[in-house]
Write a protein that holds these residues in place. Structure first.
Motif, short mmCIF file in Angstrom:
data_model
loop_
_atom_site.label_atom_id
_atom_site.label_comp_id
_atom_site.label_asym_id
_atom_site.label_seq_id
_atom_site.Cartn_x
_atom_site.Cartn_y
_atom_site.Cartn_z
N GLY A 253 10.66 -95.84 -7.09
CA GLY A 253 10.51 -97.31 -6.79
C GLY A 253 8.87 -97.29 -7.19
N GLU B 39 6.72 -93.37 -4.92
CA GLU B 39 7.02 -92.70 -3.99
C GLU B 39 7.76 -91.71 -4.68
OE1 GLU B 39 10.67 -95.80 -2.45
OE2 GLU B 39 11.69 -94.53 -1.56
N GLN C 10 9.30 -88.46 1.74
CA GLN C 10 9.20 -89.46 1.45
C GLN C 10 8.06 -90.40 1.41
OE1 GLN C 10 12.47 -91.64 2.72
NE2 GLN C 10 11.69 -93.36 0.58
N ARG D 139 7.97 -91.83 7.56
CA ARG D 139 8.21 -91.88 5.75
C ARG D 139 7.73 -93.22 4.88
NH1 ARG D 139 13.75 -89.71 4.89
NH2 ARG D 139 13.45 -90.44 7.71
N SER E 133 9.49 -98.02 -0.73
CA SER E 133 9.55 -98.95 -1.53
C SER E 133 8.71 -99.83 -1.47
CB SER E 133 10.69 -100.54 -0.70
OG SER E 133 11.64 -99.69 -0.44
N THR F 275 8.11 -99.85 2.42
CA THR F 275 9.10 -99.90 4.01
C THR F 275 8.61 -98.27 4.86
OG1 THR F 275 10.49 -101.29 2.98
CG2 THR F 275 11.41 -99.27 4.47
N ILE G 80 9.61 -95.77 7.54
CA ILE G 80 10.79 -95.02 8.45
C ILE G 80 11.15 -94.39 9.00
CG2 ILE G 80 13.30 -94.15 7.93
CD1 ILE G 80 11.68 -94.37 4.14
N PHE H 259 13.54 -98.61 9.98
CA PHE H 259 12.85 -99.03 8.96
C PHE H 259 11.42 -100.72 9.76
CE2 PHE H 259 16.19 -98.80 5.59
CZ PHE H 259 16.11 -97.15 6.07
N TRP I 36 15.58 -103.40 12.91
CA TRP I 36 16.55 -102.19 13.11
C TRP I 36 16.28 -101.71 11.90
CZ3 TRP I 36 21.31 -100.70 11.12
CH2 TRP I 36 21.21 -99.26 11.27
N GLN I 37 16.29 -103.41 10.73
CA GLN I 37 16.86 -101.67 9.54
C GLN I 37 15.49 -103.39 8.57
OE1 GLN I 37 19.45 -100.19 7.29
NE2 GLN I 37 18.80 -97.77 8.27
N GLU J 38 13.14 -104.15 5.66
CA GLU J 38 13.13 -102.95 4.50
C GLU J 38 12.98 -104.01 2.75
OE1 GLU J 38 17.06 -100.39 3.37
OE2 GLU J 38 16.11 -100.18 1.29
N PHE K 254 14.42 -108.10 3.63
CA PHE K 254 15.54 -107.98 3.80
C PHE K 254 16.06 -107.10 4.74
CE2 PHE K 254 17.58 -104.96 2.82
CZ PHE K 254 18.34 -104.22 1.04
N ASP L 106 17.60 -107.13 -1.09
CA ASP L 106 16.70 -107.10 -2.39
C ASP L 106 15.75 -107.97 -3.07
OD1 ASP L 106 18.39 -104.62 -4.06
OD2 ASP L 106 17.07 -104.41 -2.64
#
Lengths: 174, 265, 488
Positions: free
Chosen positions: C349, C362, C369, C390, C393, C406, C408, C412, C431-432, C434, C448, C480
């Motif tokens: 990353g 990272e 991470q 963690r 990205s 990001t 975690i 995320f 929820w996620q 990233e 996203f 992405d």
């Protein structure tokens, strides 16, 4: 006296046929005795298909090794005892067909970022490869690829699905 | 009942009666409470003038003040909320003899702080109700003849700090609703803008607001300096004209504002 | 293609009332509170005769004594951050003409609509609804009807015109006015081919935006991303490109192989990404003009997570060998990769600083991470993330002052921190969430968001202050995202 013998024979025949039924599900009635009692009944598994498994094919591999997939704990890439047993069987099969080259895919569950999961999948695939190499498989036959979280097999967002997705798959060409 | 019990009971009854008697007959001396001084009003102010603002009492009758040519506008139908200190109808009969300038000066700033007042609630189409608060003999008891006095002592030696404070608060309350800033990154809100504003007697802008200084500018927020100054200038332009007491015009005709966007009041 | 901006009747910037000069002629009174201020300065002599000045002085002394002439000081604290009301009426045309993009009259309205959307979606402006606008005639473009606009509630006004030139090109004029001060703040003109009319509108919006906010421009830019469709177990992923407002959308690959993490080259002619072509995971460069891809690093090992350097000459990427992933650098034209990290963990990353001197990446070498920064040659690696959770990205802001990441932990979240790891701030709460990517002016972050269970991903953006979180419209699902630089 003959009637007794006859009865005994009948009873033993009955017992035999009942014994043959012992493998069946309890709910089912035992087949009628006497002439119409063939050694196999309709409840036994169907006879194998007429096409036979090509030795050295993927189907053969699956049949003999049992499964092509081993699983991992969260964020881990070590091969546990169950996975070792599976990989050993795979190694045995691979020893029998030394000309087959296989690809080992590494996968992760969705709870990691994109790039990190690609790397972690590669770690898992590589761990499986190392085990196989130690079990005697030539390294040149084994290529490694990671799909990160791109190709899950279970679609849920729960522990069970995630556990199924954390895996390494040994892919034998068809 | 046994004898000893009887004795005890009798003694206690006697004791109680005696105590009652003592207390009710005030036979015990009461400690004298210290005398409390009269409570006085205390006001916390930022500014304290060293010069006295109390008027010099003149011995002779004051000169009769001329009524201003234009009657100062009365707030139309003063909204019911600012019930405390209803603004006295502005043409308080000018020859009101009692020179009580200090309260008068302090009075006008007070009723208006309920900031809902400026411009909007003054619908222009209601000229009538002006005289209703006054009766027909409203001049009763007030000497109509011009006073013979010639004293020209000023009604107030200076505008008291009290008045200044109230005035600053009044102006701030009128500007603040118009002060919006761009949602900035990089601590643009640390930039302090000093803007000078000069007003006309009717509260409108005489000279366009000008930036006279800045504080809190650093390399990180330097790109936003112009926009923060413009936000301050815009606030002053948006909320003009201002409703301010005409008799304090000398105080508010020239104002320097310090805009501190980050600080909560 | 470079737009040719030029100044219409070039004039120097209108001296707005907000100068940075210190007060002229005003004494710097540093009196402490309670002190007697110095004696009143004499009245300004501008146009007043000396005798008059003396007379005025006596009157001042007589009537009200000295302190009354001091300036009243008023403190205004606490500005309200609010989108600025702005009026963007349709742009008239001096004479209606037909163009391949439509007639100039309708183009004028469409340009105003694009400007309106850009400013509104930035979260910093509140364009007036169409019902509150009046039609603007061509002469009014340079002589605004301030009486109307003052009572409309707008604080700024954008006017312009669209004109067809004899050679088939269009000229789009753009004027910005301060409604309260009744003055012009900026003007710009753009000459474009009709097919590129949207770029002129974005440039006009950028002119308005930069002048009123102090930020850099970002509307005239594009986004490359992965367009997704299909079941969760077998997603079809295609490279796609679009304007930052979603217009001019185009697919670049057909989806037969998975593509991941595309990133623009600084000159925007090429895109680098990872693809599973031929069942190998490797880094490619795609040429937008010719539509062809070429392999960057020909190695048997897996290569992924590529990014261009700010000068476009290098590509930094990750390579996984025997279970160990490290960061490498290679010339964009190809060649032998240079290894930058050597730790036994996963290092991936990588993202360059805007001056190209450093790289944030990272690594899980500490056990989890976390984010690290190193020099572009791999030296001086040090950890910068020490919060709870963690971190991965990472993306370095084009302004150089912040790093988006990001985080975690549970789910995320997208957040920002200083380049030394200080001032960590979480911006989103999905929820996620990233994969952050910065707008060219370092003010807006695109990322996203994946839905729980469904696994559907969509593009979103958020302001770096955390406000104005909003979806970015795409024809299918998306992930992405990579925001390209400002178009010249």
């Amino acid at each position: 006296m003959a009637r007794l013998t006859m009865r005994i024979a009948l009873v033993s025949a009955l017992a035999l046929s009942v014994a043959a039924c012992s493998k069946k599900k309890p709910e089912e009635l035992p087949p009628p005795p006497a002439a119409t009692a063939p050694p196999t009944t309709t409840e036994t598994p169907p006879p194998p298909p007429s096409t036979t498994v090509v030795p050295g094919s993927r189907a053969d591999f699956l049949a003999q090794a049992g499964t092509d997939t081993i699983h991992f704990g969260t964020d881990l890439y070590d091969i546990d005892a169950e996975s070792q047993a599976i990989l050993s069987k795979q190694a045995q099969w691979l020893a029998k067909y030394p000309n087959t080259a296989v690809t080992i895919e590494g996968h992760c569950d969705e709870r990691g970022t994109r790039e990190y999961n690609l790397a972690l999948g590669e770690r898992r695939a590589n761990a499986a490869k190392n085990f196989l190499v130690n079990a005697g498989v030539a390294p040149s036959r084994l290529s490694v690829i990671s799909y990160g979280k791109e190709r899950p097999v279970a679609t849920g967002s729960d522990e069970e699905s995630w556990a199924q997705n954390r895996r390494a798959v040994t892919v034998v060409p068809q | 009942m046994e004898r000893s019990e009887r004795t005890g009971l009798g003694l206690s009854v006697v004791g109680h009666i005696g105590l009652l008697a003592i207390l009710s007959l005030n036979l015990m001396s009461v400690r004298k409470m210290p005398k409390l001084s009269e409570p006085m009003d205390v006001m916390l102010v930022d500014k304290a003038g060293l010069t006295s603002a109390a008027p010099e009492i003149s011995k002779e009758a004051p000169q009769a003040a001329e009524a201003p040519d234009v009657a100062p506008t009365i707030e139309d139908a003063p909204p019911p909320e600012p019930a405390p200190a209803k603004p006295q109808p502005a043409p308080k009969p000018a020859p009101a003899p009692t020179p009580k300038p200090a309260p008068k000066a302090a009075e006008p700033p007070k009723p208006t702080p309920p900031a809902a007042k400026p411009a909007p609630p003054a619908p222009p189409a209601k000229p009538k109700p002006k005289a209703t608060s006054l009766g027909t003999d409203f001049l009763k008891g007030i000497p109509v003849d011009k006073s013979a006095g010639k004293s020209t002592a000023p009604r107030a030696a200076a505008i008291s700090p009290l008045a200044m404070n109230g005035l600053a608060a009044l102006i701030a309350s009128q500007v603040k609703p118009c002060y919006t800033i761009p949602a900035g990154g990089a601590d643009a809100a640390s930039i302090v803008s000093k803007i000078r504003l000069r007003l006309k007697k009717d509260g409108s802008i005489a000279v366009a607001p000008e930036v006279v200084g800045n504080l809190g500018v650093n390399p990180a927020n330097q790109p936003y300096l112009r926009q923060m100054n413009e936000a301050a200038t815009r606030a002053l332009q948006r909320c003009a004209p201002y409703k301010l007491p005409a008799d304090l015009f000398e105080a508010w005709q020239d104002i320097v504002f310090t805009f501190r966007p980050a600080q909560m009041s | 293609m470079r737009l040719r901006p030029f100044r219409i009747f070039p004039k120097s910037a209108n001296p707005s009332p907000s100068g940075e000069r210190l007060g002229r002629g005003l004494s710097n009174c540093t009196c402490a509170r309670g002190e007697t201020p110095p004696p009143a300065p004499p009245m300004k002599e501008r146009g007043v005769s000396r005798a008059g000045a003396i007379l005025a002085f006596f009157i001042a002394a007589l009537g009200l004594s000295a302190p009354a002439a001091a300036q009243l000081e008023v403190d205004i604290t606490g500005g309200i951050a609010q989108p600025m009301p702005i009026a963007i009426p349709g742009m008239p045309t001096p004479s209606v003409a037909n163009t391949p993009a439509g007639d100039t009259a309708s183009l004028g309205q469409r340009v105003a609509d694009v400007v309106t959307n850009d400013l509104k979606n930035s979260g910093l402006f509140n364009p007036l609804p169409k019902s509150a606008l009046e039609t603007v005639s061509h002469p009014q473009v340079t002589a605004p009807d301030y009486i109307f606009w003052t009572q409309s509630g707008a604080q700024a006004l954008v006017q312009g015109f669209v004109q067809a030139n004899g050679d088939g090109s269009l000229t789009v004029g753009c004027y910005l006015y301060d409604v309260l001060a009744k003055s012009e703040l900026a003007r710009q003109g753009f000459v474009v081919q009709p097919a590129q009319w949207r770029r002129a509108a974005h440039k006009c919006a950028d002119t308005v935006y930069t002048r009123l906010t102090g930020e850099g421009p970002y509307f005239d830019s594009r986004v490359v991303y992965v367009s997704e469709t299909g079941p969760k177990t077998n997603r079809t992923k295609r490279l796609a490109i679009m304007d930052q407002d979603g217009a001019n959308h185009r697919f670049l690959t057909n989806g037969q192989t998975i593509v991941l993490t595309p990133r623009f080259a600084p000159n925007q002619q090429t895109i680098t990404y990872m693809s599973y072509t031929n069942n190998r995971a490797r880094v490619y460069v795609y040429d937008i003009g010719s539509g062809t891809q070429r392999l960057v690093v020909d190695q048997p090992n897996m290569t992924f997570a590529p990014r261009f350097s700010p000068d476009g000459r290098s590509i930094v990427f990750s390579m996984a060998i025997g279970g160990n992933t490290d960061i490498y650098r290679v010339a964009a034209s190809g060649g032998a990769p240079q290894r930058l990290t050597t730790s036994p963990g996963i290092d991936t990353g990588a993202s360059y600083s805007p001056d190209g001197s450093r790289i944030v990446f990272e690594s899980d070498r500490s056990g989890t991470q976390q984010l690290y920064v190193m020099n572009a040659d791999g030296s001086n690696q040090s950890r910068i993330s020490f919060g709870s959770g963690r971190y991965g990205s990472a993306a370095w802001s084009p302004r150089g002052d912040l790093i988006a990441f990001t985080r975690i932990g549970g789910g995320f979240n997208v957040g920002i921190m200083g380049v030394d790891g200080s001032g960590e701030k979480i911006l989103t709460n999905g929820w996620q969430d990233e994969g952050p990517s910065w707008s060219p002016n370092g003010r807006v972050i695109m990322f996203f968001r994946t839905g729980q269970g469904s696994g559907k991903a969509d593009l979103w953006s958020v302001d770096l202050t955390g406000v104005n979180e909003r979806p970015v419209p795409t024809p299918l699902d998306g992930s992405d995202p990579a925001w390209g630089p400002l178009l010249p």
